[in-house]
Design an enzyme around this catalytic site. Structure first.
Site, PDB file in Angstrom:
ATOM      1  N   LYS A 172      19.566  -1.758  19.449  1.00 53.83           N
ATOM      2  CA  LYS A 172      19.966  -0.437  18.392  1.00 53.83           C
ATOM      3  C   LYS A 172      21.057  -0.742  17.513  1.00 53.83           C
ATOM      4  O   LYS A 172      21.933  -1.254  17.959  1.00 53.83           O
ATOM      5  CB  LYS A 172      20.056   1.065  19.092  1.00 53.83           C
ATOM      6  CG  LYS A 172      18.874   1.206  19.417  1.00 53.83           C
ATOM      7  CD  LYS A 172      18.812   2.808  19.705  1.00 53.83           C
ATOM      8  CE  LYS A 172      18.676   3.299  18.553  1.00 53.83           C
ATOM      9  NZ  LYS A 172      18.579   5.130  18.613  1.00 53.83           N
ATOM     10  N   SER A 190      24.197   0.949  20.564  1.00 52.00           N
ATOM     11  CA  SER A 190      24.168   1.983  21.358  1.00 52.00           C
ATOM     12  C   SER A 190      24.723   1.188  22.618  1.00 52.00           C
ATOM     13  O   SER A 190      24.594   0.025  22.835  1.00 52.00           O
ATOM     14  CB  SER A 190      22.829   2.416  21.521  1.00 52.00           C
ATOM     15  OG  SER A 190      22.425   2.790  22.978  1.00 52.00           O
ATOM     16  N   HIS A 194       7.008  15.363  -1.763  1.00 49.22           N
ATOM     17  CA  HIS A 194       6.561  15.765  -0.620  1.00 49.22           C
ATOM     18  C   HIS A 194       6.856  14.941   0.550  1.00 49.22           C
ATOM     19  O   HIS A 194       6.366  14.861   1.706  1.00 49.22           O
ATOM     20  CB  HIS A 194       5.219  16.498  -0.382  1.00 49.22           C
ATOM     21  CG  HIS A 194       4.974  17.361  -1.454  1.00 49.22           C
ATOM     22  ND1 HIS A 194       5.073  18.681  -1.615  1.00 49.22           N
ATOM     23  CD2 HIS A 194       4.496  16.985  -2.898  1.00 49.22           C
ATOM     24  CE1 HIS A 194       4.725  19.152  -2.498  1.00 49.22           C
ATOM     25  NE2 HIS A 194       4.342  18.140  -3.426  1.00 49.22           N
ATOM     26  N   GLU A 209      24.948   9.055   8.795  1.00 47.68           N
ATOM     27  CA  GLU A 209      24.760  10.502   9.192  1.00 47.68           C
ATOM     28  C   GLU A 209      26.218  11.037   9.306  1.00 47.68           C
ATOM     29  O   GLU A 209      26.124  12.347   9.183  1.00 47.68           O
ATOM     30  CB  GLU A 209      24.403  10.235  10.911  1.00 47.68           C
ATOM     31  CG  GLU A 209      23.130   9.406  11.119  1.00 47.68           C
ATOM     32  CD  GLU A 209      22.854   8.959  12.708  1.00 47.68           C
ATOM     33  OE1 GLU A 209      22.028   9.788  13.312  1.00 47.68           O
ATOM     34  OE2 GLU A 209      23.507   8.025  13.043  1.00 47.68           O
TER      35      GLU A 209
END
Ligand code: ARG
Length: 458
Positions: free
Chosen positions: A280, A274, A153, A287
């Site tokens: 970043k 970024s 979970h 992704e």
């Protein structure tokens, strides 16, 4: 090709909707290979003369050289790769080119070309998976003792080892390899010679063309042969299942690379920055592996829906079989390569992983098991006692092994100081030594077996 039957040429719309050359030109190598096998067989069977066969074969080789150097020209009037090659052959050798299409149709031709292409795509996927497995096994071997939280979970459940976690993906990849190999074995029959749908009256030798093209045998039923796209669906099903696995692994890397987790740093070469936030480093490759999996599964759906209502034998709908397979194969090759690079180049933060494993009362099950084993308490009661210990530790803001012996015996008098040996994360993982379990020794065995299966130590 069918001008005799029609009064006017196709409208611009017909021309455009009919043309598959923009995408099926990817089949040019397979098309020429299939034609060369066909023409050699026609000559051997004395259906065409040796002289004509030689002219055709030399013409086909010249076309291959042209396409290799300059690419395939895209003329919509020629519809597809099959007519494009034949038309060029006519330019080069004249009317003799017309003999190539004896005892053949574009229906068995495209089925053969596409099978050859799909078979190679299966082989590429297997190679990509083996490279990924090699990276997984290598990193698992290095991290057989690295402790991390195991989740159910997405809540901390029990401590596990990173090696064990990585080997879980090795197992998925192993099943994926077997699915592609299985698909390849099933598509190992050659449709060439099925002609338009009913076979042919020419005395062709289908065994000869099948073996020239590397197939074990010819397909058994000509109607099935020209209308079967199971081989493409088998490939896409294997690809979709593989993409699901890659997407799950990608999702874990994305989570683990986030600051609150901090379990992993992905290689700079597979990350991006970024444009406005200098701090970043984004896990874009992971992704996109997760994103591409959606397109791969969509490709499977696309072809299943295309096929489901088609009567025997060939229908033009089947021309739409190629874009989803080409797209899925390209995305899968890239996704496998990106994932291999991320696993091979990841820097794992063992301290963060251990700290997270120690933070979430991950050894609560070990306390319950200890109560069963050492104090003879039934598991349900032990579960209850452990729950009380977790509650106390939580309210005190301490870990389970930071509770004092007085506090523990206050919960149940049957607890003694030996319990502390069971409450560390190291003791916990070492104790899970059942076959397939997370204990470092078991993981080392899994890794050794995997290395042997992959031939890594030869
Ligand atoms: N371009 C067609 C395809 O990809 C080739 C087969 C055409 N056959 C036909 N009977 N029109 O399916």
């Amino acid at each position: 090709m069918w001008g005799g039957r029609f009064a006017a040429g196709p409208s611009a719309i017909m021309r455009e909707i009919n043309a598959s050359i923009p995408f099926d030109k990817a089949l040019w190598r397979e098309d020429i290979r299939g034609s060369r096998a066909h023409v050699a067989m026609l000559a051997a069977q004395e259906i065409i003369s040796a002289e004509d066969a030689k002219a055709i074969d030399e013409g086909l080789q010249a076309i291959a050289a042209e396409y290799e150097a300059e690419g395939v020209p895209e003329n919509w009037d020629l519809e597809d790769i099959h007519m494009t090659v034949e038309s060029r052959l006519t330019d080069l050798i004249g009317p003799t080119a017309g003999r190539l299409h004896t005892a053949r149709s574009r229906n068995d031709q495209v089925a053969t070309d596409f099978r050859l292409w799909t078979r190679a795509a299966c082989e590429r996927a297997e190679q990509g998976l083996i490279a990924l497995q090699t990276a997984l096994v290598t990193r698992a071997g290095e991290n057989a003792d690295t402790i991390m939280p195991g989740f159910t979970h997405l809540q901390t459940a029990q401590p596990v080892t990173l090696g064990h976690h990585l080997m879980a993906y090795f197992e998925m990849a192993k099943r994926d390899v077997s699915r592609f190999a299985d698909a390849r074995a099933r598509m190992d029959e050659c449709p060439l010679g099925s002609a338009a749908l009913a076979g042919t009256g020419f005395a062709i030798d289908r065994n000869a063309t099948a073996s020239a093209l590397g197939f074990t045998r010819p397909t058994a039923n000509s109607l099935d042969s020209v209308s079967d796209r199971d081989f493409a669906l088998d490939f896409l099903q294997a690809a979709a299942q593989c993409a699901i696995h890659l997407s799950r692994l990608a999702e874990e890397l994305i989570l683990w690379a986030s600051q609150p987790f901090g379990f992993v740093r992905l290689p700079d070469t597979l990350s991006t920055g970024s444009s406005i936030m200098p701090q970043k480093k984004n896990p874009d490759a992971a992704e996109l592996v997760r994103g591409h999996s959606g397109r791969i599964m969509g490709s499977l759906t696309s072809l299943m829906v295309t096929m489901k209502g088609l009567p025997l034998a060939y229908s033009k709908d089947m021309q739409d079989d190629k874009p989803p397979v080409f797209e899925a194969a390209g995305l899968l090759d890239l996704s496998l390569a990106a994932m291999q690079g991320m696993i091979a180049g990841a820097t794992f933060n063992a301290d963060r992983m251990r700290a997270a494993a120690e933070a979430g009362f991950a050894t609560a099950t070990d306390l319950a098991d200890w109560l069963v084993r050492e104090a003879g308490i039934p598991f349900r009661e032990a579960h209850h006692i452990t729950g009380a210990a977790v509650k106390l530790a939580e309210s005190q803001g301490v870990a389970l092994d930071e509770l004092t012996l007085d506090q523990l015996t206050g919960i149940d008098a049957r607890i003694d100081d030996r319990v502390y040996r069971a409450l560390s994360v190291d003791a916990s993982v070492a104790s899970r030594s059942s076959y397939g379990g997370t204990a470092p020794d078991r993981v080392r065995e899994q890794v050794a077996a995997a290395r042997q299966a992959l031939g890594m130590d030869r």
